[in-house]
Scaffold this motif. Sequence first.
Motif, mmCIF file in Angstrom:
data_model
loop_
_atom_site.group_PDB
_atom_site.id
_atom_site.type_symbol
_atom_site.label_atom_id
_atom_site.label_comp_id
_atom_site.label_asym_id
_atom_site.label_seq_id
_atom_site.Cartn_x
_atom_site.Cartn_y
_atom_site.Cartn_z
ATOM 1 N N VAL A 293 0.871 -1.174 0.000
ATOM 2 C CA VAL A 293 0.000 0.000 0.000
ATOM 3 C C VAL A 293 0.913 1.229 0.000
ATOM 4 N N THR A 294 1.017 1.890 -1.148
ATOM 5 C CA THR A 294 1.921 3.019 -1.302
ATOM 6 C C THR A 294 1.114 4.312 -1.388
ATOM 7 N N TYR A 295 1.504 5.294 -0.557
ATOM 8 C CA TYR A 295 0.766 6.553 -0.455
ATOM 9 C C TYR A 295 1.774 7.671 -0.238
ATOM 10 N N LEU A 296 1.694 8.721 -1.047
ATOM 11 C CA LEU A 296 2.665 9.806 -0.981
ATOM 12 C C LEU A 296 2.048 11.088 -0.428
ATOM 13 N N PHE A 297 2.865 11.814 0.356
ATOM 14 C CA PHE A 297 2.520 13.162 0.789
ATOM 15 C C PHE A 297 3.067 14.197 -0.184
ATOM 16 N N ASP A 298 4.203 13.864 -0.825
ATOM 17 C CA ASP A 298 4.842 14.794 -1.761
ATOM 18 C C ASP A 298 5.695 13.977 -2.723
ATOM 19 N N GLY A 299 5.900 14.493 -3.929
ATOM 20 C CA GLY A 299 6.758 13.826 -4.898
ATOM 21 C C GLY A 299 6.014 12.863 -5.800
ATOM 22 N N GLU A 300 6.791 11.977 -6.436
ATOM 23 C CA GLU A 300 6.213 11.031 -7.400
ATOM 24 C C GLU A 300 7.111 9.807 -7.511
ATOM 25 N N ILE A 301 6.498 8.627 -7.626
ATOM 26 C CA ILE A 301 7.215 7.374 -7.840
ATOM 27 C C ILE A 301 6.553 6.649 -9.006
ATOM 28 N N LEU A 302 7.362 6.070 -9.895
ATOM 29 C CA LEU A 302 6.838 5.324 -11.027
ATOM 30 C C LEU A 302 6.861 3.830 -10.705
ATOM 31 N N HIS A 303 5.698 3.224 -10.709
ATOM 32 C CA HIS A 303 5.520 1.799 -10.421
ATOM 33 C C HIS A 303 5.445 1.005 -11.726
ATOM 34 N N ARG A 304 6.187 -0.106 -11.793
ATOM 35 C CA ARG A 304 6.047 -1.079 -12.880
ATOM 36 C C ARG A 304 5.972 -2.462 -12.253
ATOM 37 N N HIS B 115 13.805 17.396 -6.674
ATOM 38 C CA HIS B 115 12.460 16.932 -6.362
ATOM 39 C C HIS B 115 12.441 16.256 -4.999
ATOM 40 N N THR B 116 11.274 16.243 -4.392
ATOM 41 C CA THR B 116 11.087 15.676 -3.054
ATOM 42 C C THR B 116 10.367 14.340 -3.155
ATOM 43 N N VAL B 117 10.737 13.413 -2.279
ATOM 44 C CA VAL B 117 9.988 12.171 -2.113
ATOM 45 C C VAL B 117 9.624 12.060 -0.639
ATOM 46 N N TYR B 118 8.329 11.889 -0.379
ATOM 47 C CA TYR B 118 7.841 11.884 0.998
ATOM 48 C C TYR B 118 6.533 11.107 1.026
ATOM 49 N N GLY B 119 6.489 10.060 1.836
ATOM 50 C CA GLY B 119 5.261 9.281 1.912
ATOM 51 C C GLY B 119 5.408 8.102 2.839
ATOM 52 N N ALA B 120 4.571 7.100 2.620
ATOM 53 C CA ALA B 120 4.571 5.918 3.473
ATOM 54 C C ALA B 120 4.252 4.693 2.631
ATOM 55 N N GLN B 121 4.858 3.580 3.015
ATOM 56 C CA GLN B 121 4.463 2.309 2.434
ATOM 57 C C GLN B 121 4.114 1.343 3.555
ATOM 58 N N ALA B 122 2.972 0.691 3.394
ATOM 59 C CA ALA B 122 2.522 -0.325 4.343
ATOM 60 C C ALA B 122 2.383 -1.646 3.614
ATOM 61 N N TRP B 123 2.527 -2.736 4.365
ATOM 62 C CA TRP B 123 2.194 -4.055 3.858
ATOM 63 C C TRP B 123 1.029 -4.592 4.671
#
Length: 308
Positions: free
Chosen positions: A70-81, A119-127
């Motif tokens: 479960v990926t959720y960001l507060f700021d920035g961007e991530i590309l998932h493949r 650029h900024t990366v900021y968020g949380a990942q849960a399993w």
Amino acid sequence: MSQPPSPAVETVVVGRTSDIGGFEVRRALPSVRRRMVGPFVFLDQMGPAMLRAGQGLDVRPHPHIGLATVTYLFDGEILHRDSLGEVQPIRPGELNWMTAGRGIVHSERTAPEMRAADHTVYGAQAWVALPAGREETDPAFAHHAADRLPVVEGEGKRVRVIAGALFGARSPAATLSDLFYADALLEAGARLELPADHEERAIYVVEGTVEIAGDSFEAGRLLVLRPGDAIVAAARTPARLLLLGGEPMDGPRHIWWNFVSSSKERIEQAKADWLAGRFPPVPGETEFIPLPGPPPGEPQAPPPVTYP
């Protein structure tokens, strides 16, 4: 770190911080003080980190079984493949829910256009661990835009329901267990009452300071709440909280690297499958993260999970 007993907070977990090449990760679950909360077996805060022009995340393809990321960001961007052929950027307020089931492979990177500037990366990942009867379900992927996730606001609070149901609102994300997960922004002085709808509940303090039953808790703390009563968190400063929990799991879960299962034997099989190249590839990618440590079956310590 010890914390005096509280009439509302059962356990306080101080997230462990590590630096992975200029990118700070704070891990709240699992810990020696608490292995899981409801079906949540893993919780990482990533960043905030400022990546300079030319830099970016490059998490090569790696496998998962028995869980949903479960990926959720507060700021920035991530590309998932992933090995289903999905290619999806995730941006602030959006939800990526990837069900690994019997096995999936994915990568997480910074897109080329994002690397052109700071650029900024900021968020949380849960399993989220899958129920024992659904651990071998078909892998699946779902993306939910920010405007599709319900927001409950008023009296100095703004709560986005990421997954499950909370405060009368329900996320469109399909889950395989009864849970809740939400992002709460509180103005200084605001009060948030977390109902006792689920037996296991926790608050992760991302930013700011909150007070619960007379005790103050700063950022980086996972507050596992006592069951049975509604709990009120009062923001002493502007604060950001992650609210999570659900019903107790149907048994313990084993975690090794990126594998989660109710069966140690199933994890050994996953190790052998990754080593032998039996997981499906991510289309368009040739890199991968090798299986850590000695070959399956030989004594080894659990390696750190691949991040994110």
